[in-house]
Design an enzyme around this catalytic site. Structure first.
Site, short mmCIF file in Angstrom:
data_model
loop_
_atom_site.label_atom_id
_atom_site.label_comp_id
_atom_site.label_asym_id
_atom_site.label_seq_id
_atom_site.Cartn_x
_atom_site.Cartn_y
_atom_site.Cartn_z
N GLU A 25 49.04 -110.45 -26.29
CA GLU A 25 48.41 -111.33 -25.99
C GLU A 25 47.75 -110.95 -24.71
O GLU A 25 48.36 -110.21 -23.85
CB GLU A 25 49.38 -112.56 -25.84
CG GLU A 25 48.69 -113.86 -25.00
CD GLU A 25 49.60 -115.24 -25.08
OE1 GLU A 25 50.79 -115.03 -25.37
OE2 GLU A 25 48.76 -116.30 -24.73
N GLU A 342 54.23 -122.63 -31.30
CA GLU A 342 54.87 -123.55 -30.57
C GLU A 342 54.69 -124.88 -30.55
O GLU A 342 55.00 -125.44 -29.49
CB GLU A 342 55.18 -122.80 -29.17
CG GLU A 342 55.91 -121.53 -28.94
CD GLU A 342 56.12 -121.07 -27.61
OE1 GLU A 342 55.90 -121.76 -26.81
OE2 GLU A 342 56.61 -119.98 -27.27
O1 AHR Z 1 54.94 -114.85 -24.32
C1 AHR Z 1 54.50 -115.63 -23.35
C2 AHR Z 1 54.20 -116.98 -24.00
O2 AHR Z 1 55.27 -117.56 -24.20
C3 AHR Z 1 53.34 -117.25 -25.07
O3 AHR Z 1 52.07 -117.34 -24.73
C4 AHR Z 1 53.89 -118.41 -25.70
O4 AHR Z 1 53.77 -118.64 -26.96
C5 AHR Z 1 55.33 -118.52 -25.20
O5 AHR Z 1 55.44 -119.82 -24.44
#
Ligand code: AHR
Length: 752
Positions: A25, A342
């Site tokens: 990410e 999530e």
């Molecule tokens: O991994 C960091 C964050 O944690 C991600 O973006 C999210 O999906 C989770 O809350």
């Protein structure tokens, strides 16, 4: 005394060949400023106050000129491309310079490709460029000659010496030039600019991931339906990609877009696992979860279908042809697609999810679609998400948890109670908080549990993966990097040790693994902390006795009478007199002991939560509940009652928390054994301070063991954790014998 581990027959569980993957990410500067090989910052002049207050088109740039007039200003009229509207108009004589993140690195022998768009408005407009550190020229000079129309110009800069400097672009006197999309990338061995920063790429390669999840995380569903990640605006020429504010507080150039992501997967030998929003934005957005408009759903759903075609369609399909045009006629072989991240499991979520999943199933029945079960390891959305998944027969669901090492040790057998008939589990995000060996060993315990129940857990990825030291919006992370270094944490080594030596068939084991500790909060004082403002405490009673606390200014703490957190009654009235947020109340001894902590007015001032505070780490014991928050001047009455294992908290007479504490013992010594072609793989965690000799009845001609060991508190974000080492293994007629070091993770491989 030697611990006998009797290895038995196969349990019938086959380890998923895709079990260990990675999560990528753009968080903590993971892509721009990280894996993206680009050396310049804000090369497209698109930074703005929406990325970070105070940022603008000239952030990361300097303009020097002899002239007292303003020589460089941002314009938006007639840009290279409307998706990259801002560019710079520069009047010579002037020098534009950019130091990238902390100096543009130049390595002897490695040339760099400079590329920019320019347009001569008046004069010759001839640009001269080089990387320089003060008077030292680190690269050769390039001359670029723009015409009267926007056009890309390129030149290679030869490295003259090692060092760090700034790219300088000189605009001659008498010229006015428009400049945009300035890029500087190191050249690879093939003479072409690199896509990925080499040392970070090799760290990822070492992990041998089976899959790569992208683009997140929270980035997927954004902070509003207008910031849902749209893959189509991340492909094609850079000038047509749509950069956007990154929700972690910086700017995403989209230079590593979906095409580069698929190339990364290919180069790593991993299968792609993209995640798309399930037609809703994040529930933490201002105004809560919102859904893509009904009228826009066909377009949104088609975008998701088109992503599959872009990845897998033959070159004669519409999106397969786009991929071929970009240089990759062969499909990328995508087998998984995540739908949602999530999300709060609401009726609108269910509706949007179902519409998109139905369309995917109809068009691509062979694709495995992964659903979501909320942000936590349990609780409302977790239960609703699982119910929905079972009702719909979703293939696999994505669980997430970031918890304390203690929680991981207590949950070693988490997946034993899951139904192997499905849905399966993708543990898409997990980490034991902190960057220490203690946390990495706790993760290893859970990973042994996942491997042993890989009939349930089909895929797993630690998160987050990459973080630029000093730019962390989220910790812990698996790999921390600076400009010149890549720091692999203990968690990195654990991940790698699982991934590089994989087993196939899980074998039953019978062993009297030592009993583990039962965790309890320790008796101690009740501490009131004014963490979010100034507060006055009245009518404070601890176990029925009145206690005087009075006024606490912001940051003050007051320790009152002792309690036993297992059976306590605390009542008080608290009034905020100044400030924005709330208070904390600790029951028992905080560091280095274990205290229960009530947060009143924590997350954005409007929640209550109960946490376990243990060894410097906090863990949600009872998930945050919504509360209207403190209003300055209005008293709030609080009652906390514990009667092990039950904990209850009332705020103004409303029951906010009512739960049973998890008092299961921690599994600190754990083993797992698997058979594979030609031998076995066994894993052992010893998260205790004693070394332990073990004997396994595994027939072997030879055996080796790799061990990660050290001080449990060793490991910090800006340090590399020492590499695992090989230790001797005795092969006897009976099997193999080895010693598990204190605080260690060992992977044993045998050959028959
Ligand atoms: O991994 C960091 C964050 O944690 C991600 O973006 C999210 O999906 C989770 O809350």
């Amino acid at each position: 005394m030697t611990l006998d581990i009797r290895v038995g027959e196969p349990t019938g569980v086959t380890v998923s060949p895709d079990l260990w993957g990675i999560f990528l990410e753009d968080l903590n500067d993971a892509l721009d400023g990280g894996l993206n090989a680009e050396l310049l910052q804000n090369g497209d002049f698109q930074y703005s106050g929406a990325d970070q207050p105070g940022w603008g088109p000239l952030t990361a740039w300097q303009v020097r000129s002899d002239s007292v007039e303003r020589v460089a200003w941002a314009r938006e009229e007639d840009p290279v491309h409307p998706n990259n509207a801002t560019y710079l108009r520069v009047t010579g004589p002037a020098i534009l310079s950019n130091e990238g993140w902390s100096g543009v690195p130049v390595r002897a022998g490695q040339g760099q490709r400079l590329r920019l768009f320019a347009r001569a408005v008046s004069g010759s407009g001839e640009l001269r460029a080089l990387v320089r550190n003060g008077s030292t020229e680190l690269t050769s000079r390039a001359v670029l000659a723009p015409t009267g129309e926007w056009a890309p110009l390129e030149a290679d800069l030869a490295a003259l010496s090692d060092g760090r400097g700034a790219l300088e672009i000189e605009v001659p006197a008498g010229s006015i030039v428009d400049v945009d999309l300035v890029s500087l990338k190191p050249l690879g061995g093939d003479g072409e600019p690199r896509l990925f920063r080499e040392d970070l790429f090799s760290a990822l390669k070492e992990l041998k991931p089976s899959f790569v999840r992208f683009p997140g995380g929270c980035l997927v569903h954004g902070r509003g339906t207008d910031s849902i990640y749209g893959w189509k605006s991340t492909i094609g020429p850079q000038e047509s990609r749509r950069p956007m504010p990154n929700l972690w507080g910086y700017h995403q150039s989209m230079a590593i877009g979906f095409y580069e992501y698929f190339l990364l997967c290919e180069e790593l030998g991993a299968t792609p696992l993209p995640v798309v929003a399930a037609g809703v934005c994040c529930q933490n957005a201002l105004g809560g979860q919102r859904a893509v408009d009904d009228a826009d759903m066909p377009r949104y759903t088609q975008d998701v279908l088109d992503l599959v075609e872009f990845a897998n369609g033959s070159a004669d399909t519409r999106w397969g042809a786009v991929r071929a045009e970009l240089g990759h006629p062969e499909p990328f072989g995508m087998r998984y697609l995540g739908l949602g991240n999530e999300d709060e499991i609401t009726p609108q979520f269910r509706d949007r999810y179902a519409r998109i999943e139905d369309a995917l199933r109809a068009a691509y029945p062979e694709l495995t679609v992964i659903g979501t079960v909320g942000p936590f390891a349990h609780g409302r959305d977790f239960d609703r998400g699982w119910r929905f998944a079972r009702e719909r027969g979703i293939d696999i669901v994505d669980e997430h948890f970031y918890r304390s090492p203690q929680w991981f040790h207590q949950n070693a057998d988490r997946y034993d109670s899951y139904d192997p008939e499905g849905p399966g589990v993708y543990l898409g995000e997990y980490a034991a908080r902190t960057s220490t060996l203690r946390s990495a060993l706790a993760e290893a315990v859970l990973m042994i549990g996942m491997e042993t129940r890989s009939d349930v857990v089909r895929l797993a990825s630690y998160a987050p993966l990459l973080a630029r030291t000093g730019h962390t919006a989220w910790v812990p992370d698996m790999i921390y990097f600076g400009d010149d270094e890549v720091n692999k944490t203990a968690s990195f080594h654990v991940q790698k040790m699982f991934s590089v030596e994989r087993g196939e068939q899980v074998l039953a084991i019978d062993a009297a693994l030592p009993a583990s500790e039962v965790i309890e909060a320790k008796a101690g004082g009740v501490t009131f902390i004014a963490s979010g403002g100034s507060f006055v405490f009245d009518d404070v009673a601890i176990d029925g006795s009145l206690v005087a606390i009075g006024a606490l200014a912001a940051g003050d703490r007051e320790r009152a009478a002792d309690v036993d957190p297992r059976a306590a009654l605390i009542e008080f009235t608290v009034t905020r007199t100044a400030g924005e947020r709330g208070i904390e109340v600790h029951l028992g001894e905080p560091d280095p002991g274990r205290a229960l902590t009530l947060h009143l007015g924590g997350w954005q001032g409007t929640s209550t939560a109960v946490l376990l505070h243990s060894d410097g780490i906090t863990d949600d014991e009872s998930d945050p509940t919504f509360w209207t928050g403190f209003r300055t001047g209005d008293p709030v009455r609080v009652r906390i009652e514990t009667a092990t294992p039950r904990v209850r908290v009332w705020v103004d007479g409303v029951l906010h928390h009512d739960y049973e504490r998890d008092l299961r013992p921690e599994k600190r010594v754990v083993a797992g054994v698997m058979a594979r072609e030609g031998g076995h793989v066994a894993r052992f965690v010893n998260a205790t301070s004693e070394s332990r000799a073990v004997r396994l009845n595994l027939p072997a001609a030879s055996a080796t063991a790799t061990v990660l060991a050290g001080d449990p508190d060793q490991g910090a974000p800006d340090e590399a954790f020492p590499e695992p080492v090989e230790v001797p293994v005795a092969v006897t007629g009976e099997g193999v014998e080895l010693t598990l070091l204190p605080w260690s993770f060992t992977v044993l491989t045998t050959r028959r």
